[in-house]
Scaffold this active site. Structure first.
Site, PDB file in Angstrom:
ATOM      1  N   CYS A  78     -12.561   3.406  16.822  1.00  0.00           N
ATOM      2  CA  CYS A  78     -13.123   2.911  18.091  1.00  0.00           C
ATOM      3  C   CYS A  78     -12.685   3.878  19.203  1.00  0.00           C
ATOM      4  CB  CYS A  78     -12.607   1.521  18.412  1.00  0.00           C
ATOM      5  SG  CYS A  78     -12.853   0.292  17.130  1.00  0.00           S
ATOM      6  N   HIS A 121     -14.495   5.728  22.464  1.00  0.00           N
ATOM      7  CA  HIS A 121     -14.291   5.078  23.769  1.00  0.00           C
ATOM      8  C   HIS A 121     -13.028   5.515  24.505  1.00  0.00           C
ATOM      9  CE1 HIS A 121     -17.850   2.675  23.300  1.00  0.00           C
ATOM     10  NE2 HIS A 121     -17.477   2.423  22.061  1.00  0.00           N
ATOM     11  N   CYS A 131     -21.270  -0.981  15.740  1.00  0.00           N
ATOM     12  CA  CYS A 131     -20.423   0.215  15.898  1.00  0.00           C
ATOM     13  C   CYS A 131     -19.908   0.670  14.539  1.00  0.00           C
ATOM     14  CB  CYS A 131     -19.237  -0.078  16.803  1.00  0.00           C
ATOM     15  SG  CYS A 131     -19.615   0.057  18.548  1.00  0.00           S
TER      16      CYS A 131
END
Lengths: 138, 278
Positions: B192, B196, B239
């Site tokens: 992740c 991000h 995602c």
């Protein structure tokens, strides 16, 4: 060209083949015999080719079963580790379908692909066991 | 001798709790500092707007979308569903007595009785089950609409997720979520954080990557791509698949713990859900 006595007129021998096998065996029907030999030779060649061609046998089925089971086990292990890759489920399902249709070569290829990806996922899990900590914002 | 041992044990316990109590707060501070330093022109509260807090052009486009937001129908539907009584005569209001002043800011939270993280969506279904109703599906539909209504009523409330220091199981759940957030997964070997944190504000193909800070504040969202209101866990699953990793199930322990960590990182950001997204 002179027509021999007793020989069938042009084109007639074809009809004879269709009409009577016995007629072909008469000495008068030489073209028919030649034709018969051609047909038998072709059939023999075809049979020979079939005999030597790779046939899906019990050993292929066993090879597929082994590859499939190994892939399914590997998938189970990587899933348990929480690092399964996206396409394993679909590839394994596809492999099973091909195996059921007797297309063992392709089925084994897919099963091996699943096993390889599962192994890589397990390697990733082992690596991330500590590597994730280096990414944490501090 | 015995007194000395007890004192030593006590000191160890206090020290241990101190470390445990400090860890999530240290993480939150480091996380928030990263984004405020990376985007010094963005006011802290504005991170609630996700990607639109860091890119002017996309913000203008989004403001146009927000003039006639498509999620309004879902808020209305959610309100209706929320007030529809269960077969036993009770309703959601019995489970969420403070719903009018907003409840979403306290979700997800650690439930010591259940020994697990409870999210807003799970709490809605637990309420249904408690009153003899069947649980709703998690990704979309009525559950997302009820969640959208509760998010709407919570607008402006500040995210205040707590990791109880006196329960090591809560800290373990938080740590598991944190580990998930930073672990690389899938065929692309991305986490992740790879997108991000590391690539925030940069283009990944045609996608401008938004900050993780404030990312949870606007859920559920009406996503134009999906043409419907959807929950956070559906976005997590999407995602995962983009990284070519197998997704976990909606409201799985993995995603609930991830949400626990992810939301804790946004403590102090005001809620502004539901939101519109591409």
């Amino acid at each position: 060209m002179a027509h021999r006595a007793g020989a069938p007129a042009r084109g007639q021998h074809r009809r004879r083949i269709a009409v009577s096998a016995e007629a072909m065996m008469t000495p008068a029907c030489r073209p028919c015999r030649r034709r018969m030999i051609q047909v038998l030779a072709t059939a023999a060649l075809a049979l020979g080719a079939w005999g030597f061609a790779p046939q899906a046998g019990a050993s292929d089925e066993a090879a597929f079963a082994a590859a499939y089971n190994a892939a399914a086990e590997a998938r189970k292990a990587v899933r348990k580790a929480g690092f399964e890759w996206r396409d394993l489920r679909t590839l394994l399902r596809e492999s099973k379908k091909l195996g059921e249709k007797g297309e063992y070569e392709k089925a084994v290829e897919l099963a091996n692909q699943v096993q390889r990806q599962a192994e890589l996922g397990l390697m990733q899990a082992a690596e991330q066991e500590s590597a994730w900590e280096t990414a944490v914002l501090k | 001798m015995r007194a000395a041992l007890i004192a030593l044990l006590g000191a160890g316990l206090v020290l241990g709790l101190g470390v445990a109590r400090g860890a999530p707060e240290d993480d939150r501070k480091a996380f928030q500092d990263f984004y405020t330093e990376r985007f010094p022109d963005t006011p802290f509260e504005d991170f609630a707007n996700g990607l639109y807090s860091i890119d002017e052009n996309r913000r203008e486009e989004w403001e146009q979308m927000e003039e006639f937001p498509q999620y309004e129908f879902d808020i209305d539907a959610g309100e209706e569903l929320f007030h529809e009584p269960f077969a036993n005569g009770k309703g959601y209001a019995d489970c969420f007595p403070d719903y009018e002043s907003g409840v979403r800011q306290n979700y997800p939270h650690w439930d010591p009785g259940r020994a697990e993280v409870v999210t807003m969506e799970l709490a809605i279904n637990l309420c249904r089950e408690q009153h003899g109703e069947k649980p709703l599906k998690y990704y979309r539909g009525p559950l997302a609409q009820i969640s959208a209504y509760l998010a709407y009523l919570s607008r402006g409330n500040v995210i205040d997720v707590k990791v109880p220091a006196d329960d090591p199981r809560a800290l373990a759940a938080y740590e598991e979520g944190k580990r998930h957030y930073y672990s690389r997964r899938g065929q692309l070997n991305f986490s992740c954080a790879s997108c991000h944190v590391d690539a925030v504000g940069r283009l990944l193909r045609a996608e401008l990557v938004g900050p993780a800070l404030g990312q949870v504040s606007h859920f559920p969202v009406f996503r134009k791509t999906w043409r419907e209101i959807t929950t956070l866990h559906r976005s997590y699953a999407a995602c995962s698949r983009q990284l070519r990793a197998a997704s976990f199930g909606p409201q799985s322990r993995e995603y609930r713990n991830l949400e626990f960590f992810h939301t804790y990182m946004s403590n102090g950001i005001p809620l502004n859900g539901p939101g519109s997204r591409h």
